[in-house]
Design a protein around this motif. Structure first.
Motif, short mmCIF file in Angstrom:
data_model
loop_
_atom_site.label_atom_id
_atom_site.label_comp_id
_atom_site.label_asym_id
_atom_site.label_seq_id
_atom_site.Cartn_x
_atom_site.Cartn_y
_atom_site.Cartn_z
N VAL A 118 -21.65 27.67 8.92
CA VAL A 118 -22.20 28.90 8.36
C VAL A 118 -23.32 29.43 9.24
N ARG A 119 -24.11 28.56 9.81
CA ARG A 119 -25.33 29.03 10.43
C ARG A 119 -25.28 29.13 11.96
N GLN A 120 -24.26 28.60 12.64
CA GLN A 120 -24.35 28.51 14.10
C GLN A 120 -23.14 29.13 14.79
N TRP A 121 -23.43 29.74 16.00
CA TRP A 121 -22.40 30.40 16.79
C TRP A 121 -22.43 29.89 18.21
N ARG A 122 -21.26 29.90 18.84
CA ARG A 122 -21.24 29.60 20.27
C ARG A 122 -21.91 30.76 21.01
N SER A 123 -22.81 30.39 21.88
CA SER A 123 -23.57 31.44 22.58
C SER A 123 -22.69 32.26 23.51
N SER A 124 -21.60 31.69 23.97
CA SER A 124 -20.74 32.44 24.90
C SER A 124 -20.09 33.65 24.25
N TRP A 125 -20.07 33.70 22.92
CA TRP A 125 -19.53 34.88 22.26
C TRP A 125 -20.32 36.14 22.62
N ILE A 126 -21.57 35.94 22.93
CA ILE A 126 -22.42 37.10 23.29
C ILE A 126 -21.82 37.80 24.50
N TYR A 127 -21.41 37.02 25.48
CA TYR A 127 -20.85 37.64 26.69
C TYR A 127 -19.59 38.44 26.37
N PRO A 143 -27.38 39.67 30.87
CA PRO A 143 -26.36 40.72 30.84
C PRO A 143 -26.94 42.09 30.49
N THR A 144 -27.96 42.09 29.64
CA THR A 144 -28.57 43.38 29.27
C THR A 144 -29.25 44.00 30.47
N ILE A 145 -30.03 43.19 31.17
CA ILE A 145 -30.76 43.73 32.33
C ILE A 145 -29.78 44.22 33.40
N LEU A 146 -28.79 43.40 33.68
CA LEU A 146 -27.83 43.81 34.72
C LEU A 146 -27.09 45.08 34.32
N SER A 147 -26.68 45.16 33.08
CA SER A 147 -25.95 46.35 32.62
C SER A 147 -26.82 47.59 32.72
N ILE A 152 -29.20 39.03 16.08
CA ILE A 152 -30.30 39.84 16.63
C ILE A 152 -30.07 40.06 18.12
N SER A 153 -29.77 38.97 18.84
CA SER A 153 -29.56 39.09 20.30
C SER A 153 -28.44 40.05 20.60
N THR A 154 -27.33 39.85 19.93
CA THR A 154 -26.15 40.65 20.25
C THR A 154 -26.38 42.11 19.91
N VAL A 155 -26.85 42.33 18.71
CA VAL A 155 -27.02 43.72 18.28
C VAL A 155 -28.06 44.42 19.15
N ALA A 156 -29.16 43.73 19.43
CA ALA A 156 -30.20 44.35 20.26
C ALA A 156 -29.66 44.70 21.64
N SER A 157 -28.97 43.75 22.24
CA SER A 157 -28.42 44.00 23.59
C SER A 157 -27.41 45.13 23.55
N ALA A 178 -27.18 47.50 21.45
CA ALA A 178 -27.87 48.77 21.18
C ALA A 178 -28.54 49.29 22.45
N LEU A 179 -29.18 48.39 23.17
CA LEU A 179 -29.87 48.83 24.40
C LEU A 179 -28.87 49.35 25.42
N ILE A 180 -27.78 48.63 25.57
CA ILE A 180 -26.77 49.07 26.55
C ILE A 180 -26.19 50.41 26.14
N SER A 181 -25.88 50.54 24.88
CA SER A 181 -25.29 51.81 24.40
C SER A 181 -26.29 52.96 24.57
N ALA A 182 -27.55 52.65 24.28
CA ALA A 182 -28.57 53.70 24.43
C ALA A 182 -28.69 54.12 25.89
N ALA A 183 -28.63 53.13 26.77
CA ALA A 183 -28.72 53.45 28.21
C ALA A 183 -27.54 54.30 28.63
#
Lengths: 593, 516
Positions: free
Chosen positions: A35-44, A137-141, A257-262, A264-269
């Protein structure tokens, strides 16, 4: 110490402290962690999708235009001028990669893949903790988007078009071996050589090398794509290897939080890119639509522009011309050209973006061919210019020349549709006559045989202002040109021609007549044009009342009157396109080389 | 699982080996039982019935007929045969050594080429065609400028030399490959003395402008402008033995047609002839006139006569300097150049009275680029409807005047319906190389034609390339083809050093002489 094993157990007894079995404990814990944990690679994976879509939606047309501004062929004789430049072979290879942008969604996915795998490997090398992995990934994008914004039109205009693909690809190829070494060093996972983790990358790598060797004839290209294949193999190997290593999963909240923030930032850019570079996007889109004959969509693009650039205005006019609506709707967009998004090397050549197509649409086939050829001489072969030259050669009935250009175009992969459409026209003139676009261009063919130097530049304007005879279609285009350049005297001559033909004067010309009359009352022009609309006359009076408070402030005139008066010739004449020297005298000393 | 992985690996390896094997060229054989047809196969370039030099590189060609496979047999009259299979695209790449032997064995005779094509499993034998091998060699080297057939702008261009006995081409001099505004320059009008490369010159325009002279290992840059000379020195002709060059000095402009298929009109609105003593660095006017435009000088092979073109244009008489170009442009199609000549006294270095050689204006035609054959008998020139820059005139053709008999005739067998212009003789007078736009009307290619001892031209053929498709894919024009017996004796780096050294450039001195 309590002795639990002596207690009698019944349904009513509290078993709070009763011993539990091992399996019960584990399953409860697992339930908690799933319930509480995700594989971090899903972010990519998620950011890959977000970045692909963001690029495609905001800049897909520009990327397609960039691919069309490129040229690549397997004929080394044709590509030699490119390969002889500094990093010529690299550019040559980059142009093959750029072909992915022929379908922008595919090209954007490829770009996104380069960026995300590079980010993943940077995180691997720097051992970034899971909770911060979204940063790279956010910075590079965003960094890539910033570069696109800075490049403006020069992503393709007068610069190497493959740069947009080469930069991320080379970054990826540079990071890959470092990541490979890092992964090998850190994780002492012993897998048999013939396990999937090793074999799949080997197969992919070998296949890539074989394809490179078979498809490319030049060793330089073979080497580049061999390196790319090896890079792909190593990347896959790293990914598969890292997949075998236990990583601390991310807690759900942090992951979100990480995914949505990233995202959002990429989409905004991406949104900011499309907003800032709107003229780049619209120009590219309109140039693409022109080749498909989608005139109404081009008009819609022009109307969308907040501050149309000269190129947007030009393609808007082209679309109207092709639908015989030029005189009715030309002034419906604002004509206050912002500084073009061009670097200092190309700033003085803004007309280069539009002149070949404008000359072509004005029926000046020789001039359009001339413009395209000059661009090719200076900037190298470009599909866009080759195609225009091929069509011009068809229109000029220069069969062998058209065949040469068709051959060159056909050697560029993915251009068979163009060749299939236009090649039959070389030998079958009736196909040219029955094509509405080509027939329209031919209807504007000059009737007077003069040299370009007789007319002011740019030729499509100077010719239409300076000509003395032409077809009926030319009369309308010519009137539009004189109104655009605010040459009311020349407009008047054309108005007389309208009168003689019994044509109704368009509203913009009626407005222009009234303006002329104000400035030249002694000429008594209106007596020759009794049919000038009363409504038009009253609206002039209203316009004068509205503009009077801002008589000394040109900028205020333009801004304050825009909402009500945009679309009228009065507004255009007094408030817009006031930069001097729109139509320049031809002072070129055309030296012979 | 391991078995599956092994299998996959073996498949990949096998694919690799098969692909490698299939890329190797296989030995061709004449197909048996081929069906015969009377029609000849269309080939590109068109070498059918061409007369070729015995020392020329292989005339690789391609079949334009769609088929699955092709075989070609090249047979000499002595029975010697080459059999070649085609590679991808129906291209025949002839073995260079075998070709050389075949040609040498068949000098003065013909080679028969028979092509077989395989369609739907059946072989078809097309009617054979011939190539005729001349007895005389062509000079081994051809120099030219490569530049796009452009309008006003230029970028990368250069002078190159091609070895005609093989496919080697190397630069004589190139301007900057990467664009550099501070050093951007154009190069033109390369010229050699008497088919040799001990003396050579070319002009540099724009940045680092001047004329480069190469003389037996010494390279010098000269600023050729002088106050009493009309303009820069342009078209050169080197005296066959002395270090003297006659240039035309031209005021040139160009204009671009709005509808005419000729696209570009290059006009002179003033031109004179000047004599340059390269040893002394002195320049002298030969003919300096207001109403006559003299250009395209050419020495006779014995150095005793100078041929040139001259156009009398009356509107120039009262035209102000600033309106001269407009005057000519207004009547551009009424400017007609005749071919004139003057005798030359080597001792006194004086020229005689002009004499009419070909009165083209009377025919309402215009002649350019007179060139005398090495034996002094034939005057070869380009004739078109008007003007002097015939590379942009579709109607321009090569003409000959027999200076012995006075006969005047076009080189019909060598000419094409398109532009045929700017020509050079070989040193033995048997070959002519000229610029032709017969391929596509826009891009100039060197065409080679045999001129036999009876004064008869033969069918011209395009400069052979290793890839027969080369000319169709190449985006530059060949300008000013010039044949030489030997290779250029300097390197691009040596020339570049002098070109870029503006400080060391010499300045010509002007010497006054009586003018017409």
């Amino acid at each position: 110490m309590s002795k639990h094993n002596s207690r009698r157990v019944g349904p009513h007894v509290n078993l709070k402290h009763a011993p539990q079995t091992a399996s019960t404990t584990t399953s409860k814990l697992k339930k908690k962690s799933s319930v509480r944990q995700w594989r971090s690679s899903w972010i990519y994976a998620i950011l890959f999708l977000v970045f692909t879509l963001a690029l495609w939606i905001s800049y897909g047309d520009v990327f397609y235009r960039t691919e069309q501004e490129s040229y690549v062929s397997d004929a080394i004789v044709t590509m030699k001028p490119l390969t002889e430049l500094t990093f010529g072979w690299l550019r040559y290879a980059g142009r093959y990669i750029l072909l992915a942008m022929h379908l922008p969604i595919v090209g954007c996915a490829l770009l996104s893949l380069f960026i995300m795998t590079t980010a993943w490997m940077v995180n691997l090398v720097l051992r970034i903790p899971s909770r911060f992995i979204a940063i790279a990934p956010t910075i590079l994008s965003i960094g890539y988007i910033a570069w696109l914004a800075w490049a403006g039109f020069n992503i393709y205009f007068k610069e190497e078009p493959s740069t947009c693909m080469l930069i991320p690809m080379i970054a990826w190829m540079c990071v890959t071996p470092v990541a490979f070494v890092a992964s090998l060093w850190r994780h002492k996972i012993s897998k048999p050589l013939l396990s999937l983790c090793n074999v799949v990358p080997i197969i992919i790598g070998v296949l890539g090398i074989v394809v490179s060797m078979l498809y490319f004839k030049q060793w330089q290209l073979q080497s580049f794509f061999t390196c790319a294949s090896l890079g792909l193999a190593l990347t896959l190997w790293c990914i598969l290897r890292e997949a075998c290593v236990p990583h601390t999963p991310l807690r759900s909240r942090l992951f979100l939080i990480s995914t949505v923030a990233s995202a959002a930032l990429i989409s905004a850019a991406a949104y900011a890119l499309a907003f800032r570079n709107q003229n780049v996007v619209l120009t590219s889109r309109m140039q693409n639509l022109m080749w498909e004959g989608e005139w109404q969509e081009m008009v819609d693009c022009g109307l969308q522009a907040r501050e149309p650039s000269r190129s947007v205005a030009a393609y808007y006019a082209i679309a109207l011309e092709m639908q015989d609506r030029l005189l009715e709707e030309l002034f419906n967009i604002p004509f206050y050209f912002p500084e073009p998004l061009l670097n200092k090397n190309s700033q003085s050549d803004e007309y280069g973006l539009l002149q070949p197509d404008c000359d072509y649409t004005a029926g000046l086939v020789n001039s359009s061919y001339h413009d395209c050829f000059e661009h090719i001489v200076v900037n190298g072969l470009r599909l866009r210019h080759l195609k225009r030259m091929a069509v011009c050669a068809v229109l000029m009935d220069q069969k062998e020349l058209a065949r040469k250009y068709m051959k060159l175009i056909s050697r560029n992969p993915l251009e068979q549709a163009f060749v299939k459409k236009y090649e039959p026209m070389i030998t079958n003139r009736s196909l040219v006559d029955s094509d509405t676009e080509l027939a329209h261009v031919l209807s504007l063919k000059p009737h007077e045989e003069k040299f370009e130097q007789y007319y002011r530049k740019p030729t499509f304007l100077g010719y239409n202002i300076g000509l003395n005879q032409g077809s009926d279609a030319t009369l309308r285009t010519s009137l539009a040109a004189t109104l655009y350049s605010k040459d009311l005297k020349q407009s008047l001559l054309r108005a007389y021609a309208f009168l003689q033909k019994g044509w109704q004067l368009p509203q913009c010309m009626q407005e222009a007549l009234l303006l002329y009359n104000i400035n030249n009352p002694d000429d008594r022009i209106l007596e020759s044009f009794p049919k000038v609309n009363d409504y038009v006359a009253r609206s002039l009076q209203q316009f004068v009342r509205d503009i009077t408070p801002y008589a000394k402030d040109k900028e205020a005139q333009r801004v304050k009157l825009k909402d009500r008066w945009l679309g009228s010739y009065y507004y255009y004449y007094y408030c817009e396109n006031n930069q001097p020297n729109q139509v320049r005298e031809n002072t070129d000393a055309a030296g012979v080389n | 699982m391991q078995r599956i992985i092994h299998t996959i690996l073996y498949i990949v390896l096998a694919t690799f080996l098969v692909a490698t094997a299939s890329a190797c060229k296989r030995k061709a054989q004449i197909p048996e039982n081929a069906a015969t047809t009377d029609s000849t196969l269309d080939i590109y370039p068109d070498y059918k019935d061409a007369t070729i030099p015995p020392n020329i590189a292989p005339l690789n060609f391609m079949a334009t007929f769609e088929a699955q496979d092709y075989v070609a047999s090249l047979t000499g009259e002595d029975g010697q045969e080459i059999v070649e299979g085609s590679i991808e695209g129906g291209k025949f790449i002839i073995d260079a050594d075998e070709w050389k032997k075949l040609l040498q064995a068949n000098k003065g005779k013909s080679i028969t080429i028979t092509v077989y094509a395989k369609q739907e499993g059946t072989w078809i034998k097309f009617a054979p065609f011939k190539m005729h091998v001349a007895n005389e060699d062509i000079d081994a080297y051809l120099s030219y400028r490569l530049i796009e057939p452009s309008y006003e702008l230029y970028r990368q261009l250069g002078l190159y030399q091609r070895n005609l006995t093989n496919f080697d081409e190397y630069p004589i001099y190139e301007n900057n490959r990467n664009f550099d505004m501070a050093h951007n320059h154009c190069i033109n009008c390369h010229n050699f003395q008497n088919y040799d490369t001990d003396r050579m010159l070319f002009h540099v325009r724009a940045e680092h402008g001047g004329t480069i002279f190469y003389d037996h290992g010494n390279i010098k840059k000269m600023n050729m402008r002088a106050d009493s000379v009309l303009a820069n020195c342009v078209y050169p002709t080197w005296h066959p033995t002395r270090n003297w060059v006659v240039f035309s000095s031209n005021l040139t402009g160009q204009a671009f047609h709005m509808t005419n298929h000729n696209k570009i009109e290059v006009i002179d609105y003033g031109s004179d002839l000047v004599f340059y003593d390269a040893d002394k660095g002195s320049l002298t006017n030969i003919l300096k006139t207001n109403v006559d435009m003299e250009t395209f000088p050419c020495w006779s092979p014995d150095g005793k006569r100078l041929y040139y073109c001259s156009a009398h244009f009356e509107p120039l008489r009262n035209a102000a300097d600033s309106t001269r170009s407009d005057s000519v442009l207004r009547y551009y199609d009424k400017v007609f150049y005749d071919i004139m000549s003057m005798d030359f006294d080597e001792k006194t270095r004086t020229f005689g009275q002009p004499r009419m050689e070909v009165n083209c204006s009377a025919m309402k035609m215009s002649a350019t680029v007179p060139r005398i054959s090495p034996d002094g008998r034939y005057l070869l020139f380009t004739m078109g409807g008007y003007g002097q820059f015939h590379i942009w005139h579709k109607d321009s053709d090569l003409w000959i005047k027999d200076l012995k008999t006075g006969d005047l005739y076009p080189l019909s067998e060598a000419n094409s319906p398109e532009v045929d212009s700017y020509h050079t003789w070989s040193s033995n007078g048997r070959w002519i190389v000229f610029s032709s736009r017969r391929e596509d009307k826009n891009f100039s290619r060197p065409a080679i034609a045999y001129f036999d001892k009876d004064g008869k031209p033969h069918k011209a053929f395009i400069l052979p390339q290793e890839d027969p498709e080369y000319h169709q894919l190449f985006f530059k024009s060949y300008n000013v083809p010039e044949l030489t017996k030997s290779a250029v004796k300097t390197t691009p780096e040596q020339l570049k050093k002098v070109v870029y050294d503006d400080a060391s450039a010499g300045k010509v001195s002007y010497t006054a002489k009586p003018t017409k």
